[in-house]
Design an enzyme around this catalytic site. Structure first.
Site, mmCIF file in Angstrom:
data_model
loop_
_atom_site.group_PDB
_atom_site.id
_atom_site.type_symbol
_atom_site.label_atom_id
_atom_site.label_comp_id
_atom_site.label_asym_id
_atom_site.label_seq_id
_atom_site.Cartn_x
_atom_site.Cartn_y
_atom_site.Cartn_z
ATOM 1 N N ASP A 29 129.634 94.779 128.716
ATOM 2 C CA ASP A 29 129.402 95.373 130.037
ATOM 3 C C ASP A 29 129.625 96.884 129.944
ATOM 4 O OD1 ASP A 29 129.518 94.082 133.194
ATOM 5 O OD2 ASP A 29 129.927 96.216 132.920
ATOM 6 N N ILE A 30 128.750 97.630 130.610
ATOM 7 C CA ILE A 30 128.804 99.099 130.550
ATOM 8 C C ILE A 30 130.028 99.645 131.284
ATOM 9 C CG2 ILE A 30 127.476 99.660 132.638
ATOM 10 C CD1 ILE A 30 125.809 101.576 130.851
ATOM 11 N N ASN A 84 128.417 85.813 139.595
ATOM 12 C CA ASN A 84 128.310 86.334 140.952
ATOM 13 C C ASN A 84 126.916 85.995 141.477
ATOM 14 O OD1 ASN A 84 130.887 87.519 140.842
ATOM 15 N ND2 ASN A 84 130.062 89.339 139.853
ATOM 16 N N VAL A 93 123.197 93.107 140.012
ATOM 17 C CA VAL A 93 121.969 93.084 139.195
ATOM 18 C C VAL A 93 121.310 91.723 139.407
ATOM 19 C CG1 VAL A 93 120.995 93.201 136.884
ATOM 20 C CG2 VAL A 93 122.923 94.686 137.494
ATOM 21 N N HIS A 97 123.035 86.231 135.308
ATOM 22 C CA HIS A 97 123.893 86.522 134.156
ATOM 23 C C HIS A 97 125.275 85.941 134.393
ATOM 24 C CE1 HIS A 97 124.372 89.803 137.056
ATOM 25 N NE2 HIS A 97 125.634 89.868 136.649
ATOM 26 N N MET A 98 126.016 85.768 133.306
ATOM 27 C CA MET A 98 127.389 85.265 133.374
ATOM 28 C C MET A 98 128.318 86.298 132.742
ATOM 29 S SD MET A 98 128.918 81.782 131.629
ATOM 30 C CE MET A 98 128.446 80.600 132.881
ATOM 31 N N HIS A 99 129.438 86.570 133.414
ATOM 32 C CA HIS A 99 130.464 87.458 132.851
ATOM 33 C C HIS A 99 131.455 86.633 132.044
ATOM 34 C CE1 HIS A 99 129.709 90.925 135.729
ATOM 35 N NE2 HIS A 99 129.121 89.936 136.384
HETATM 36 P P1 AMP Z 1 127.074 91.634 138.915
HETATM 37 O O1 AMP Z 1 127.884 92.425 139.884
HETATM 38 O O2 AMP Z 1 127.608 90.253 138.672
HETATM 39 O O3 AMP Z 1 125.603 91.647 139.262
HETATM 40 O O4 AMP Z 1 127.278 92.357 137.529
HETATM 41 C C1 AMP Z 1 126.423 93.318 137.016
HETATM 42 C C2 AMP Z 1 127.150 93.904 135.833
HETATM 43 O O5 AMP Z 1 126.218 94.567 135.016
HETATM 44 C C3 AMP Z 1 128.218 94.937 136.200
HETATM 45 O O6 AMP Z 1 129.481 94.517 135.686
HETATM 46 C C4 AMP Z 1 127.716 96.218 135.541
HETATM 47 O O7 AMP Z 1 128.770 97.004 135.014
HETATM 48 C C5 AMP Z 1 126.817 95.691 134.453
HETATM 49 N N1 AMP Z 1 125.741 96.565 134.042
HETATM 50 C C6 AMP Z 1 124.836 97.190 134.829
HETATM 51 N N2 AMP Z 1 123.966 97.898 134.083
HETATM 52 C C7 AMP Z 1 124.315 97.698 132.789
HETATM 53 C C8 AMP Z 1 123.808 98.159 131.543
HETATM 54 N N3 AMP Z 1 122.746 98.970 131.472
HETATM 55 N N4 AMP Z 1 124.438 97.756 130.411
HETATM 56 C C9 AMP Z 1 125.489 96.940 130.473
HETATM 57 N N5 AMP Z 1 126.016 96.460 131.610
HETATM 58 C C10 AMP Z 1 125.448 96.848 132.756
#
Ligand code: AMP
Ligand code: ZN
Length: 111
Positions: A29-30, A84, A93, A97-99
């Site tokens: 994660d960025i 989320n 986003v 996706h899964m964290h």
């Molecule tokens: P969510 O809030 O569950 O949609 O999580 C989106 C996640 O994507 C967040 O934790 C961001 O920090 C991460 N994110 C957004 N853009 C990027 C990127 N270009 N590279 C890596 N992680 C990203």
């Protein structure tokens, strides 16, 4: 225009890839919220979990999560998986996706 996670999965924008399978790319994660904070991103685009009827992919999330947890040694002390979903779920986003979070004691509270 394609979404940011589609572009990451296709390597059209750079990311730190930790593991790749046929269907899922795992990246850092960025903006990490824990010492280990990974994102499991399917190569296929589903806006949210609710649009995903692909049972094989849904199962893959958990098997890939375990595989990558072992790879980064997050299996030793434990980890948290989060999906989320939509507005009140805190999704920002809109590509499913899964964290995977690990590396510090995570709060017992879920929100
Ligand atoms: P969510 O809030 O569950 O949609 O999580 C989106 C996640 O994507 C967040 O934790 C961001 O920090 C991460 N994110 C957004 N853009 C990027 C990127 N270009 N590279 C890596 N992680 C990203
Ligand atoms: Zn996408």
């Amino acid at each position: 225009m394609e979404c940011v996670f589609c572009k990451i999965a296709k390597k059209e924008i750079p990311s730190k890839v930790v593991l790749e399978t046929e269907r899922i790319v795992v990246i850092e994660d960025i903006s990490p919220q824990s010492p280990t904070h990974l994102l499991l991103i399917p190569r296929d685009h589903y806006p949210t979990l609710l649009e995903c009827d692909d049972r094989e992919l849904l199962a893959d999330f958990f098997t890939v999560a375990m595989e990558v947890a072992r790879k980064v040694n997050a299996d030793e002390r434990g980890f948290r998986l989060v999906v989320n979903t939509d507005e009140e779920g805190g999704q920002t986003v809109f590509h499913l996706h899964m964290h995977l979070m690990a590396g510090r004691p995570l709060s017992g509270r879920m929100g």
